[in-house]
Scaffold this motif. Structure first.
Motif, PDB file in Angstrom:
ATOM      1  N   PRO A  39       0.839  -1.198   0.000  1.00 52.87           N
ATOM      2  CA  PRO A  39       0.000   0.000   0.000  1.00 52.87           C
ATOM      3  C   PRO A  39       0.876   1.251   0.000  1.00 52.87           C
ATOM      4  O   PRO A  39       1.927   1.279   0.637  1.00 52.87           O
ATOM      5  CB  PRO A  39      -0.776  -0.106   1.306  1.00 52.87           C
ATOM      6  CG  PRO A  39      -0.572  -1.482   1.795  1.00 52.87           C
ATOM      7  CD  PRO A  39       0.706  -1.963   1.231  1.00 52.87           C
ATOM      8  N   GLU A  49       1.318   3.914   1.519  1.00 56.41           N
ATOM      9  CA  GLU A  49       1.060   4.748   2.689  1.00 56.41           C
ATOM     10  C   GLU A  49       2.364   5.136   3.364  1.00 56.41           C
ATOM     11  O   GLU A  49       3.270   4.346   3.432  1.00 56.41           O
ATOM     12  CB  GLU A  49       0.165   4.001   3.672  1.00 56.41           C
ATOM     13  CG  GLU A  49      -1.247   3.884   3.152  1.00 56.41           C
ATOM     14  CD  GLU A  49      -2.125   3.068   4.075  1.00 56.41           C
ATOM     15  OE1 GLU A  49      -3.332   3.273   4.022  1.00 56.41           O
ATOM     16  OE2 GLU A  49      -1.601   2.230   4.820  1.00 56.41           O
ATOM     17  N   GLY A  95      -6.800   0.720   3.444  1.00 51.67           N
ATOM     18  CA  GLY A  95      -5.853  -0.047   4.251  1.00 51.67           C
ATOM     19  C   GLY A  95      -6.464  -0.496   5.570  1.00 51.67           C
ATOM     20  O   GLY A  95      -6.317  -1.641   5.986  1.00 51.67           O
ATOM     21  N   ASN A 153       1.792  -1.434   8.337  1.00 51.20           N
ATOM     22  CA  ASN A 153       1.277  -0.868   7.088  1.00 51.20           C
ATOM     23  C   ASN A 153       0.169   0.144   7.333  1.00 51.20           C
ATOM     24  O   ASN A 153      -0.541   0.525   6.425  1.00 51.20           O
ATOM     25  CB  ASN A 153       0.744  -1.990   6.189  1.00 51.20           C
ATOM     26  CG  ASN A 153       1.861  -2.678   5.444  1.00 51.20           C
ATOM     27  OD1 ASN A 153       2.896  -2.059   5.198  1.00 51.20           O
ATOM     28  ND2 ASN A 153       1.682  -3.933   5.106  1.00 51.20           N
TER      29      ASN A 153
END
Lengths: 728, 341
Positions: free
Chosen positions: A726, A728, B139, B166
């Motif tokens: 991801p 991020e 996410g 994450n």
């Protein structure tokens, strides 16, 4: 049921299944393919035969009750494992100890008089018993923690090791033993030394003029020349595609698969049609210069032409990869430091290219050594190892010892080349591709070099076009050899004539038989090859077990063995009991599966490297064993690799010749062997027609496979790759 | 007694060739407890977690889950749920299929499995997302699906492998709170791996600090912060000033530092937390020189050179800054030093 009970019941059910299979194999199924002479048992099973006096089968039979007893006590015990291992060992040993003509050791004959009558190869009983023993070995090992306790993976490892052992290493072992067998069948060093050192193998007379060189020298010379020329051409093509404003990049890439789907011999035939003694261009040259046309193209020249045509696409793909992997900023840095384009090319680009060039060269060299189709069509008197091996087995004088010796030489040369390749690439790999984006544009080729590259490439392209034009047209005109271009389907009719009669289709074209076998064998072999290849890749990439490195090395080694060597080794190994399968269609399938399996494996390894292994671990923690995980999680994610492996193994099976030529029989003839027969008979047009049909069939099949495997979920995969990391 | 212990390690060792990843560890985790494995990378914490999951099998020793020896048992045959660092959602299945996968594999009918999955998804606040593919989720949502998937089968133990790495830094506090709530609500035994000591302090009942394959210390978050058993633990959990000196007659002495300290006489090392060191300009008692004074928003941080060590001191914003080069006297309460060696 609690998970614990589910687990216990599944393990027990599997154990029971293996034991039942073993019982079936020793008690019911016929142990041998055909009854050994002098035996008339009530049941031809191991039990029946043993009861009849063939006492050496008792240990195999008695392993069954022992295993049932030990298995129900504790299948994870050392005792159980030892009994299974002993049972399997005895099964194998008895197969070798009592051959077709009697026992290998005199002791056996005194203990078991019946052994003197010998025994035939394993039948269903023998093979299934082997299967059951292996399954029980894996079961027991998994319970003891092998493969992190996963029974499916343990079973897969055990079976693949056993299959590789039986179909790759055992034949090679048998072959190397055959190299030491003298003319009277005795094992000795003398004949081997004599054959290895024979002048017909090593002499260098052609360098001093006059007579021919030895066959190893011929092979080496051909290999070095073919590798050098095709590497140079591949490099020129790669530079033009990557470093000039050449527009047909994609076309060239697509065309580079042509040699893969081109059946063997057809290029050779086209070269003969163009350059043979009555060839079009030879005749034309003779007319212009007023000389007698000769058979100049037969020999080194002709083989070289054909091999360069076949290998340049391979070297091109390797070198294109290398050229494109060079980080342009390195060249830009050189130029900002004051070096001109020419200096930059030789000081920076060239050294970075060197490992790629070495890899391409060795690859072409290995291919050239293994090539059989071109030397046999175009060789004339120029003999190389692969053709000599063939004639030693299939020629007028059957001499397995000679063939085996030559095969060992060929194998050694190939392994040395492989070893050099891995050493060279291991040390000198300059990876300039990083995860970071490579800002900057690749510098274009200096003007002079561009000229050289084009000058090399243009004649090659014209030559290739000419050859393929002959292939395309030749099958459908009256006689291309004499430039009689009247369109006709006469050749097609000879090969593939059929009629729709009252009894349905009647195929009476001469090629139908081999075509059907080829399609059938390829269609069976392709999915098996893919399964074994992808499975092996999965074991190597994802499983952790003792001896994994040796396992990986062994699978890759099987890729290094030239087809001719595989062919002879199968003749040496599978003509006699205990595994007597020559002349069957099965041996053709097996041969393809184990020759092409490494390609499926590589495709699989590349795919697994892209997939986060925690998805499989997640599946495992949720209760899925290795088999379910493979089917429901792994395979849907590696569909492209499955497709690649399927197509490749199918196409290779359709066009393979070097190994298969030793294994075809009257009942099971293959297309390539049929084409070779037509070439030998001088029926070039028929050979070309058949080849063209084969190419069309292959393309149709590739499209069908694509539709079958489906690209439906591939779109999702791309999205998913964004998901595992991801932003991020 | 046994039914109270959810997980037990007895002398567990895991080798990779010559490398020792986990070095004869013994510990037990009670039912309903949330325990964190904390340590620097390569300390063996992830390997320990994978040994519980069955993704690695021990080279020697015994692993028990719910009283049963599972040492040589495959992951698929233990009853554990695991939330992976990358979430490891199956990209070719939608949310519902992902969550229903486990129950289906374990032999439940498709309808039952789906009903179970739907129920869990509702409880975890993902109602209405069942038909989405993982790639269509944020996410945070993906993380919740991963948790739902891990708890749907009522596992004996729930494992978290750095689940927040994450997650956006700002969301971490919220998500770790959710994880803790969930664990308590479902009464799950949970093992959590992280290298972030603040995260460990926040979510755990007990923390296992690991170092080079061994357990350095096990204790409650407060135990570890206030009573570290070794210089390594003192330094790893929070900031610590480690000072070496001599103990005699109940006092610790190092240069001009002289503090009361119980324990045996001889060589000793103490840990001083930065926030326990008071600073006043002057020359009385143990002294030092301010080397730097850094503004950190919530507090000041000082580097101070003394005759016994380089000290790190942390003072609230309510106090005034002190210019570098100033001589200061150090006010250290008698309860501040903790003997660590």
């Amino acid at each position: 049921m609690t998970p614990d009970e589910i687990r216990a019941s599944r393990a027990a059910r599997e154990k029971l299944a293996w034991l039942v299979l073993l019982a079936l194999a020793v008690l019911v199924l016929p142990w041998h393919q055909s009854l050994p002479t002098g035996s008339t048992p009530l049941f031809p099973s191991a039990l029946g035969l043993a009861a009849e006096g063939r006492g050496w089968l008792w240990p195999v039979v008695l392993a069954l009750p022992l295993l049932v007893w030990a298995g129900f006590r504790d299948a994870s015990s050392r005792l159980f494992l030892n009994i299974v291992l002993a049972g399997f060992a005895i099964l194998v040993l008895q197969g070798f100890a009592v051959g077709l003509r009697g026992p290998a050791f005199d002791v056996l004959a005194t203990v078991f008089p019946a052994a003197a009558q010998g025994q035939t190869g394993f039948g269903w009983g023998g093979f299934v018993a082997g299967l059951a023993f292996l399954g029980l070995i894996a079961h027991s090992l998994a319970l003891r923690g092998f493969c992190r306790g996963d029974r499916f993976s343990a079973t897969a490892v055990v079976f693949i090791v056993a299959l590789l052992g039986l179909f790759v290493f055992f034949p090679i072992l048998k072959l190397s033993m055959a190299a030491f067998v003298g003319p009277d069948g005795e094992l000795a060093f003398g004949p081997f030394i004599g054959r290895v050192l024979a002048p017909e193998i090593w002499r260098l007379d052609c360098l001093t003029g006059g007579r021919r060189c030895g066959v190893v020298i011929n092979s080496l010379m051909l290999g070095i020349l073919a590798a050098t020329i095709s590497t140079a051409l591949g490099l020129a093509l790669a530079l033009i595609v990557a470093r000039t404003s050449f527009r047909f990049k994609q076309t060239l890439r697509a065309l580079s698969i042509l040699p893969i789907i081109t059946p063997p011999f057809v290029v050779g035939v086209a070269i003969i049609v163009l350059f043979g003694r009555t060839g079009l261009l030879t005749q034309f040259g003779a007319d212009v210069f007023d000389v007698r046309p000769t058979r100049w193209v037969y020999g080194l020249t002709g083989i070289l032409m054909a091999q360069v045509l076949a290998f340049t696409p391979i070297t091109f793909l390797v070198l294109l990869g290398t050229v494109e992997a060079i980080n342009p900023t390195l060249e830009e840095a050189s130029q900002t430091l004051g070096a001109g384009p020419v200096k930059t090319f030789f000081k920076i680009t060239w050294p970075l290219l060197r490992p790629g060039i070495a890899a391409a060269f060795l690859l072409a060299f290995i291919e050239s050594l293994a090539d059989f189709g071109n030397p046999i069509v175009l060789g004339g008197g120029y003999e190389v190892l692969s053709t000599r091996i063939f004639f030693a087995v299939a020629g007028a004088r059957y001499d397995l010892g000679h063939a085996a010796t030559l095969a060992m030489l060929l194998l050694s040369l190939t392994l040395i080349a492989f070893w050099l390749q891995s050493r060279w690439l291991g040390r000198k790999s300059y990876v300039t591709v990083t995860g970071k984006s490579d800002a900057g544009l690749a510098s274009t080729l200096p003007f002079g070099l561009k000229g050289v590259a084009w000058a090399v490439v243009i004649p090659f392209v014209i030559f290739t076009l000419g050859v393929y034009a002959v292939v395309l047209v030749g099958g459908f005109v009256h006689d291309i050899g004499r430039w009689d271009l009247t369109p006709t389907i006469a050749h097609l009719r000879t090969a593939f004539a059929f009629e729709v009669g009252t009894a349905g289709f009647e195929f009476y074209g001469s090629a139908w038989n081999s075509m059907k076998t080829t399609l059938l064998v390829s269609a069976i072999a392709a999915p098996l090859t893919t399964a074994v290849g992808i499975m092996t890749a999965w074991l190597v990439a994802r499983q952790d077990f003792a001896g994994k490195n040796a396992f990986e090395f062994g699978t890759m080694l099987s890729f290094a063995i030239p087809g001719t060597v595989v062919g002879v080794s199968y003749v040496a190994a599978f003509n006699v009991p205990p595994v007597d399968i020559t002349g069957t269609a099965a041996i053709l399938v097996i041969c393809f599966v184990f020759r092409n399996m490494p390609v499926g494996m590589r495709a699989g390894l590349a795919a697994f490297a892209q997939i986060d292994r925690s998805m499989e671990e997640a599946s495992q923690t949720m209760g899925a064993g290795g088999g379910v995980t493979l089917r429901r999680i792994v395979l849907p994610l590696v569909k492209p690799a499955v497709f690649t492996a399927l197509v490749y193994s199918f196409v290779t099976a359709m066009t393979a010749v070097s190994a298969v030529i030793f294994l075809v029989s009257a009942r099971h003839n293959m297309a390539t062997a049929y084409i070779m027969g037509r070439v030998e008979a001088g029926e070039y047009a028929l050979a070309i027609t058949y080849s063209t049909v084969l190419m069309i069939v292959m393309i149709v099949c590739i499209v069908l496979i694509q539709l079958l495997v489906g690209a439906r979920k591939l779109g999702r995969r791309r999205e998913f790759q964004g998901q595992i990391t991801p932003a991020e | 007694m046994t039914d109270e212990i959810a997980i037990e390690f007895v002398d567990v060792t895991k080798n990779y060739g010559a490398a020792v990843a986990v070095d004869s560890i013994s510990l037990s985790i009670a039912k309903g407890e949330m325990v964190t494995f904390l340590g620097p990378s390569g300390c063996g914490k992830t390997t320990s977690l994978r040994l519980i999951a069955g993704l690695e099998l021990p080279t020697s020793g015994i692993v028990r889950i719910a009283g049963r020896d599972v040492s040589q048992r495959a992951a698929s045959e233990r009853n554990v749920g695991m939330v992976f660092q990358s979430y490891a959602l199956f990209p070719h299945m939608n949310v519902l299929e992902n969550v229903a996968y486990g129950p289906m594999i374990r032999g439940e009918a498709k309808a039952t499995a789906r009903a179970r999955a739907t129920e869990i998804l509702e409880q975890i606040g993902l109602k209405g997302l069942s038909e989405r593919l993982p790639s269509e989720l944020s996410g945070g949502q993906q993380q919740r699906v991963a948790v739902a998937r891990a708890i749907v089968q009522q596992p004996d133990v729930l494992l978290f492998d750095e689940p927040l790495s994450n997650v956006d830094a700002k969301l971490r506090r919220k998500v770790r709170g959710e994880i803790r709530d969930l664990q308590k609500r479902f009464g799950l035994t949970a093992v959590y791996v992280t290298h972030d000591q603040e995260e460990a302090l926040a979510v755990s009942d007990r923390i296992v600090v690991m170092q080079a394959g061994k357990i350095a210390q096990i204790g409650t978050p407060r135990d570890l912060y206030e009573r570290p058993a070794s210089p390594f633990v003192a330094d790893f959990i929070g900031d610590a000033n480690l000072i070496s000196g001599q103990v005699s007659k109940g006092r610790f002495v190092s240069a001009d530092l002289d503090l009361p300290l119980a324990g045996a006489d001889g060589q000793a090392q103490i840990s001083l937390r930065p926030e326990r060191i008071g600073l006043t300009p002057g020359d009385a008692g143990p002294v030092g020189t301010v080397r730097s004074c850094t503004y950190l928003g919530s507090r000041w941080e000082f580097e101070i050179e003394t005759g016994f060590a380089e000290l790190l001191a942390s003072r609230p914003m309510t106090e005034a800054p002190i210019a570098p080069g100033t001589r200061v006297s150090l006010n250290i309460p008698d309860t501040a030093p903790i003997r660590v060696a």
